[in-house]
Each structure stands twice: as structure tokens, then as C-alpha cells.
Write an enzyme that holds these catalytic residues in place. Structure first.
Site: not given
Length: 305
Positions: A144, A239, A269
């Protein structure tokens, strides 16, 4: 692939959320609680460490370590998270490769906005090199926001005149602070975790008024990736951040960089964190570990820990 597993994960991540913007304390507490539910593999050892003036978590395999070092950057939108919240991912890579990892506790926004996290990541890398680590035996990895740091820290390290690491592994990286990817709207509602509004809320804390149209904030659009080491980018097809990955991969390809874009269907995600619950998570981690092992084997040098 298991449709039942994917549906179960999707339902779990769609739990009702409080109305309106959440405080930074609530965001951090919620993220810590979520990540505490993720499985940490057996066969690893952890110890507190320090790297580049920041706390870090050292993660070792139980047996003898293979040559090399994984420098890991945790996720959390640049506003939350820690090496502990990322341990399911870091530990999975260490258990699969036998390579020691250092997970950096970089500074978070809003207390420490851009470019504090990048500065800490580069200092951590410089500290590894200063202890004798060969850059050809160091790989960057992250998820991320931390996946984004693998790229932006590499850009900043190159600008600082440092040799580049052997490879970059990014799980669902955040690579576009402009939020101009088509998936930002096209995957709205499909993504069980993120919305444009939510990302813009936390993103503003990290930006703190900075222009998002610059390489260290939007490398998928503006990063000069010439000379970069090989990249593996793994992302879920559900995502809103999907196009952060697809556009970076295209940019890397056009710059002559070896890049593998690994898109898994119908997963959210950082789906790799759902190891043990989702077959695709374990399969993706196996591919990631193979990539890291190949990059470090090619380096052929010890990490100098």
C-alpha cells in the site's frame, strides 16, 4: 481459485463504517485492530532494532538466514500502521525466502507529512549500506503506502547518489497522489475497502498542501524510472488503486526496466495479507518470494548485517 473464499473476504471487508470523517486516532486504532487479525507465520523470530535513526523490527527465519536483506515498508496510507501491523506480510516473505527483513517504523502524517516517510526510508537504506550491505543483496518491499515507498525511496536514493537495490516488490502500491487513474471511479463500489473520498481525506494529511504533480508523490505519472532495478508489482483487480500499478508498470516498460505486473482477479487491496484464508494470497506470496530470491541470488553477496 475459490469464489467462496473471495466472497467471504469481500463481505468481511464491507463491515459498516462510522458516518463522516474519522479522527486520526480512530483510523490508527481501526487499522491496528484489522491487521491484528491477519495470520503471522510460524518459523520466524522478531527483535526490536534501529535503522537510520528510526525504530525498526528485525524479522529472521528460525534457522540460518540466507544471504541478503529485505528492507520492508509497511502500509497504512502514510497516516497509520507500523512494522507490527505488517508482520503477516513481512513474516510471510521471511518464512518463504529465509532472508532477514528490517521493517522500518517511518514517521507518519499528519504529524510528519510528505516527505518525512521518504526521508526515513532513504536513511534506513543508507544505514544498511553504511554497515557494509552490498546493494546487490538488498531488496525493497512494501504494501500500500509502503509499496509506494519502494518506488519513491528508490527515486530519492538515486537522486542522493546512492546505488540502487537489487529489486523492488510492491503489494497494491499507492503511486498517484493526483488520483487521476480511471480505476479511481471505475472500481468505486467494487473495491470493498477504499473510496475516492476516503483516500482523498487521508491523502490530504500526507500532502499537507504539497503539489501532487511531482515524481515523489505521483511516480506512476511523473517518475523517471530509467536505470531502475527489476520490479514486481502485485495488485488486485477490484482495487480503486489498480491504475496506480498498471500505469507504473507501463512507465517502467517504456523506460527499459524489467517489470512484472501481477494482477489477481476479484481480490481486494493487499489481498496477500489474507494468507491462510485466501488461496490467491498464498500463491501471490509464493511468486513474490521467488522474485526476491532470484534477485538476491543474482546479487550473490551477503547483506553485511
Amino acid at each position: 481459485m475459490s469464489k467462496q473464499q473471495r466472497a467471504r473476504i469481500d463481505t468481511m471487508m464491507r463491515q459498516p463504517q462510522p458516518e463522516g470523517p474519522r479522527s486520526i486516532e480512530a483510523l490508527r486504532t481501526g487499522f491496528e485492530a484489522l491487521m491484528a487479525t491477519m495470520a503471522v507465520p510460524a518459523g520466524i523470530r522478531t527483535a526490536a532494532a534501529e535503522l537510520g535513526g528510526r525504530p525498526a523490527l528485525r524479522v529472521d527465519p528460525e534457522g540460518e538466514s540466507a544471504a541478503g536483506t529485505i528492507l520492508y515498508f509497511h502500509g497504512g496510507g502514510w497516516v497509520s500502521g507500523s512494522p507490527v501491523t505488517a508482520l503477516s506480510l513481512t513474516g510471510s516473505l521471511v518464512a518463504r525466502t529465509g532472508v532477514t527483513a528490517y521493517s522500518v517504523d517511518y514517521r507518519l502524517a499528519p504529524e510528519h507529512p510528505f516527505p518525512a516517510a521518504i526521508e526515513d526510508a532513504v536513511r534506513a537504506y543508507r544505514a544498511l549500506l553504511d554497515t557494509g550491505a552490498d546493494p546487490s543483496a538488498v531488496v525493497f518491499a512494501g504494501d500500500s503506502a509502503g509499496g509506494g515507498l519502494t518506488v519513491t525511496a528508490c527515486l530519492a536514493a538515486r537522486d542522493a547518489g546512492l546505488p540502487l537495490p537489487a529489486g523492488l516488490l510492491a503489494f497494491s502500491p499507492g503511486l498517484d497522489a493526483t488520483r487521476t487513474g480511471a480505476s479511481m471511479d471505475g472500481k468505486e463500489g467494487v473495491d470493498p475497502i477504499f473510496t475516492r473520498a476516503g483516500l482523498e481525506y487521508t491523502g490530504a494529511m500526507y500532502l499537507a498542501g504539497a503539489d501532487p504533480y511531482q515524481p515523489l508523490l505521483s511516480p506512476a505519472l511523473l517518475g523517471d524510472l530509467a536505470g531502475f532495478p527489476p520490479l514486481l508489482v502485485q495488485v488486485g483487480a477490484n482495487e480503486v488503486l489498480l491504475d496506480d500499478s498498471t500505469r507504473l508498470a507501463e512507465r517502467a516498460r517504456d523506460a527499459g526496466v524489467d517489470v512484472v505486473l501481477d494482477v489477481t482477479a476479484e481480490v481486494p487491496h493487499v489481498f496477500q495479507a489474507f494468507t491462510g484464508l485466501l488461496d490467491e494470497a498464498d500463491e501471490a506470496l509464493d511468486r513474490a518470494a521467488l522474485f526476491l530470491t532470484q534477485r538476491l541470488r543474482r546479487g550473490g553477496a551477503v547483506s553485511g548485517r
